[in-house]
Design an enzyme around this catalytic site. Structure first.
Site, short mmCIF file in Angstrom:
data_model
loop_
_atom_site.label_atom_id
_atom_site.label_comp_id
_atom_site.label_asym_id
_atom_site.label_seq_id
_atom_site.Cartn_x
_atom_site.Cartn_y
_atom_site.Cartn_z
N GLY A 13 0.63 -1.28 0.01
CA GLY A 13 -0.03 0.11 -0.01
C GLY A 13 0.87 1.31 0.09
O GLY A 13 1.88 1.22 0.44
N ARG A 17 -1.51 9.10 3.40
CA ARG A 17 -1.65 10.12 4.62
C ARG A 17 -0.45 10.42 5.13
O ARG A 17 -0.28 11.40 6.08
CB ARG A 17 -2.55 9.43 5.45
CG ARG A 17 -4.08 9.55 5.07
CD ARG A 17 -4.98 8.95 5.90
NE ARG A 17 -4.97 7.60 5.88
CZ ARG A 17 -5.54 6.45 6.65
NH1 ARG A 17 -6.50 7.16 7.54
NH2 ARG A 17 -5.64 5.47 6.36
N TYR A 110 0.90 -7.35 8.70
CA TYR A 110 1.14 -6.05 7.82
C TYR A 110 2.67 -5.45 8.05
O TYR A 110 3.03 -5.56 9.30
CB TYR A 110 -0.10 -5.08 7.99
CG TYR A 110 -1.25 -5.73 7.77
CD1 TYR A 110 -1.59 -6.69 7.18
CD2 TYR A 110 -2.40 -4.82 8.40
CE1 TYR A 110 -2.74 -6.95 6.82
CE2 TYR A 110 -3.73 -5.17 8.15
CZ TYR A 110 -3.92 -6.27 7.24
OH TYR A 110 -5.26 -6.56 7.06
N ASP A 112 3.14 -2.30 8.88
CA ASP A 112 3.19 -1.04 9.57
C ASP A 112 2.62 -1.26 11.12
O ASP A 112 2.26 -0.33 11.51
CB ASP A 112 2.19 -0.25 8.83
CG ASP A 112 0.74 -0.58 8.72
OD1 ASP A 112 0.35 -1.77 9.33
OD2 ASP A 112 -0.14 0.43 8.58
N ALA A 432 52.96 28.37 25.94
CA ALA A 432 51.43 28.75 25.34
C ALA A 432 51.67 29.49 23.92
O ALA A 432 52.67 30.15 23.63
CB ALA A 432 51.09 29.81 26.46
C1 UD1 Z 1 -7.76 -4.53 6.54
C2 UD1 Z 1 -8.61 -5.64 6.89
C3 UD1 Z 1 -9.70 -5.18 8.03
C4 UD1 Z 1 -8.74 -5.14 9.23
C5 UD1 Z 1 -7.86 -4.12 8.99
C6 UD1 Z 1 -6.96 -3.92 10.12
C7 UD1 Z 1 -9.36 -6.83 4.48
C8 UD1 Z 1 -10.17 -6.62 3.50
N1 UD1 Z 1 -9.64 -5.93 5.74
O1 UD1 Z 1 -8.59 -3.24 6.17
O2 UD1 Z 1 -10.54 -6.31 8.36
O3 UD1 Z 1 -9.87 -4.52 10.31
O4 UD1 Z 1 -7.02 -4.18 7.68
O5 UD1 Z 1 -5.92 -2.84 9.89
O6 UD1 Z 1 -8.22 -7.27 4.67
N2 UD1 Z 1 -2.25 -4.17 1.07
C9 UD1 Z 1 -1.53 -4.72 0.05
N3 UD1 Z 1 -2.07 -4.84 -1.18
C10 UD1 Z 1 -3.30 -4.50 -1.44
C11 UD1 Z 1 -4.15 -3.96 -0.15
C12 UD1 Z 1 -3.36 -3.83 1.15
O7 UD1 Z 1 -0.32 -5.01 0.20
O8 UD1 Z 1 -3.66 -4.65 -2.42
C13 UD1 Z 1 -1.53 -4.16 2.48
C14 UD1 Z 1 -1.57 -2.47 2.96
O9 UD1 Z 1 -0.41 -2.14 2.64
C15 UD1 Z 1 -1.57 -2.69 4.40
C16 UD1 Z 1 -2.48 -3.96 4.70
O10 UD1 Z 1 -2.35 -4.79 3.41
O11 UD1 Z 1 -0.42 -3.00 5.05
C17 UD1 Z 1 -3.91 -3.84 4.84
O12 UD1 Z 1 -4.30 -2.84 3.97
P1 UD1 Z 1 -5.45 -1.72 4.14
O13 UD1 Z 1 -6.09 -1.16 2.61
O14 UD1 Z 1 -4.91 -0.73 5.16
O15 UD1 Z 1 -6.66 -2.49 4.57
P2 UD1 Z 1 -8.01 -1.90 5.59
O16 UD1 Z 1 -8.88 -1.33 4.41
O17 UD1 Z 1 -7.47 -1.21 6.72
#
Ligand code: UD1
Ligand code: CA
Length: 485
Positions: A13, A17, A110, A112, A432
């Site tokens: 991702g 932000r 994840y 982060d 000195a």
């Molecule tokens: C996701 C979960 C949600 C959970 C939340 C916790 C899903 C569908 N939803 O939502 O249930 O409560 O995390 O934080 O899984 N990423 C990729 N590739 C992508 C999409 C995302 O690598 O195509 C990575 C992002 O970089 C991030 C993580 O996956 O580190 C989560 O992605 P994000 O889009 O933030 O998911 P949420 O919508 O927050």
């Protein structure tokens, strides 16, 4: 644990932000990138294979991941089509590398969530395996569930589904048990289910969380284990959240060191990076930052207002109001106040670097002292030598840097300049104000200033009519009267 453990870390991702040219997971707290903390926790599990999914700024993120875990497989997700898609890309990359998953447990994390601990992952994987579940969710019960996927359970408490915020009914949005994002899978189930995840939802994304429903529909077990310490699953999306996580991480590190016998006068203003190592009975005074790979030995006292990065501090040393980088401070040595130790500084046992002294690439021997107002660059100072106040080691001729060597037990006087390359022998001395341009043999006294001459009445003649001349006049007259008596 199962015979095989695969960990997939999602980090494709963008993290818009953060409003940064630096990718989100590369932002640092506690001396490491966010993903560096996650990979540290993952690496501690000794997994069979690790795959990291990268996308945005992968030319930065990929090499950074390999620095932490050289064995990791990088999977490139060109377009971020959702967490389910990301995992599919990971499985494909592992297969392409000839490291296809063929059993055991798969953990999803994840990039982060910097406070995540290896022990939590280990516990979660063990619970998942004991439950013989197809999917397990590391969940959390939070006050403010907005933005998270909600854990939907039936009246028996069995998990039915994870429903994303955007797809949830008003009633489901009231649920405070959320999906942390960390999931555990039975490998066989994941490989089979990932191809069946669609994107027919509010975001048009492939949701990894849909695998819960798929497992239920096949009559397989799904479990959710709430984690008490929800900090561990918190991610930072912007810099305000990063600062909050950074402070909490620091609070944990400082608390751990206090439990291990370090005295910290003011935990609020003391910052210790994750990779710093402290001995028992070290004392840290307010405003101290210990960064990078700094190591401090027993009974050393550091601070107040001191920053040490990648430094080594010996037993019982005292470091006051100092800024140091890649410096080694010997046992029982004294540094500060107001000292600047640059890379390559080594101070021997019982030595001293005093007020307003800057050192760089300088080896200062045991018991040697540079107490006041000096610059010591590209130098070697022998044991027991004392360098006078206001000495400049002139190491740079405008083109090249040169070294100065001062022997053992030498005594150099105030306001000297040592014009490198030059050597001052053992037991030598200087007067000195000496400018040392030629080598001084052992035991010699070097003086370079001419004899002092006094031009009598100079101020009265050359500064006639000024306060200076009047003062000189008056003093001369008073001396003359005194002579009369
Ligand atoms: C996701 C979960 C949600 C959970 C939340 C916790 C899903 C569908 N939803 O939502 O249930 O409560 O995390 O934080 O899984 N990423 C990729 N590739 C992508 C999409 C995302 O690598 O195509 C990575 C992002 O970089 C991030 C993580 O996956 O580190 C989560 O992605 P994000 O889009 O933030 O998911 P949420 O919508 O927050
Ligand atoms: Ca998120």
């Amino acid at each position: 644990m199962a015979d095989q453990l695969t960990v997939i870390v999602l980090a494709a991702g963008g993290g818009t932000r953060m409003k940064s040219k630096t990718m989100k997971v590369l932002h640092r707290i506690g001396g490491r990138s966010m993903i560096g903390h996650v990979l540290g926790a993952v690496g501690g599990l000794g997994p069979t294979r690790v795959c990291a999914v990268v996308g945005h700024q992968r030319e930065q993120v990929g090499p950074h991941i390999l620095e932490s875990l050289p064995d990791a497989v990088l999977a490139v997700q060109e377009e971020q089509l959702g967490t389910g898609h990301a995992v599919r890309v990971a499985l494909d990359a592992l297969a392409e590398e000839g490291r296809a998953i063929d059993g055991g447990t798969v953990l999803i994390a994840y990039g982060d969530t910097p406070l995540l601990e290896g022990a939590t992952l280990r516990w979660f994987a063990a619970e998942h395996e004991a439950a013989q579940a197809a999917v397990s969710i590391l969940s959390g019960v939070v006050e403010e569930p907005r933005g998270y996927g909600r854990i939907v359970r039936d009246s028996e408490g069995d998990v039915l589904a994870i429903v994303e915020e955007k797809d949830a009914t008003d009633e489901q949005r009231q649920i405070r048990e959320i999906n942390s994002g960390i999931l555990a899978f039975d490998a066989g189930f994941l490989v089979d289910a990932i191809g069946r995840v669609g994107n027919d939802n509010a975001k048009g994304e492939y949701y990894l969380t849909d695998t819960v429903q798929i497992a239920r529909d096949s009559g397989l077990t799904v479990t959710a284990f709430p984690v008490d310490d929800v900090w561990q699953t918190e991610g930072a999306n912007d810099r305000a959240q990063l600062a909050v996580l950074g402070r909490e991480l620091n609070r944990r590190i400082v608390t751990r060191w206090m439990k291990d016998g370090v005295t910290v006068l003011d935990p609020e203003t003391t910052w210790i990076d994750a990779d710093v190592v402290l001995a028992a009975d070290v004392t840290l005074l307010p405003g101290t930052q210990l960064l990078g790979t700094t190591v401090v030995a027993e009974d050393a006292v550091i601070g107040p207002d001191t920053t040490l990065e990648d430094c080594e501090v010996g037993e019982g040393a005292r470091v006051v109001r100092t800024h140091g980088q890649q410096a080694v401070i010997g046992a029982g040595a004294n540094v500060g106040p107001f000292s600047y130790l640059r890379p390559g500084t080594t101070l021997g046992a019982g030595g001293k670097i005093g007020a307003f002294v800057e050192t760089k690439n300088a080896q200062i021997g045991d018991g040697a002292k540079v107490p006041h107002l000096s610059y010591v660059g590209d130098a070697e100072i022998g044991e027991g030598t004392n360098i006078g106040a206001g000495t400049i080691f002139a190491n740079y001729d405008g083109v090249d840097k040169h070294r100065t060597k001062v022997g053992k037990h030498a005594r150099t006087a105030s306001n000297n300049t040592f014009v490198a390359p030059v050597t001052i022998g053992d037991g030598a001395a200087t007067g000195a104000g000496t400018v040392v341009r030629k080598d001084v043999p052992p035991g010699a006294l070097a003086v370079s200033m001419g004899q002092q001459r006094n031009l009598e009445g100079w101020a009265q003649r050359k500064r006639a009519g000024t306060a200076q001349a009047a003062a000189a006049e008056a003093a001369t007259a008073a001396t003359a009267e005194g002579d009369d008596r």
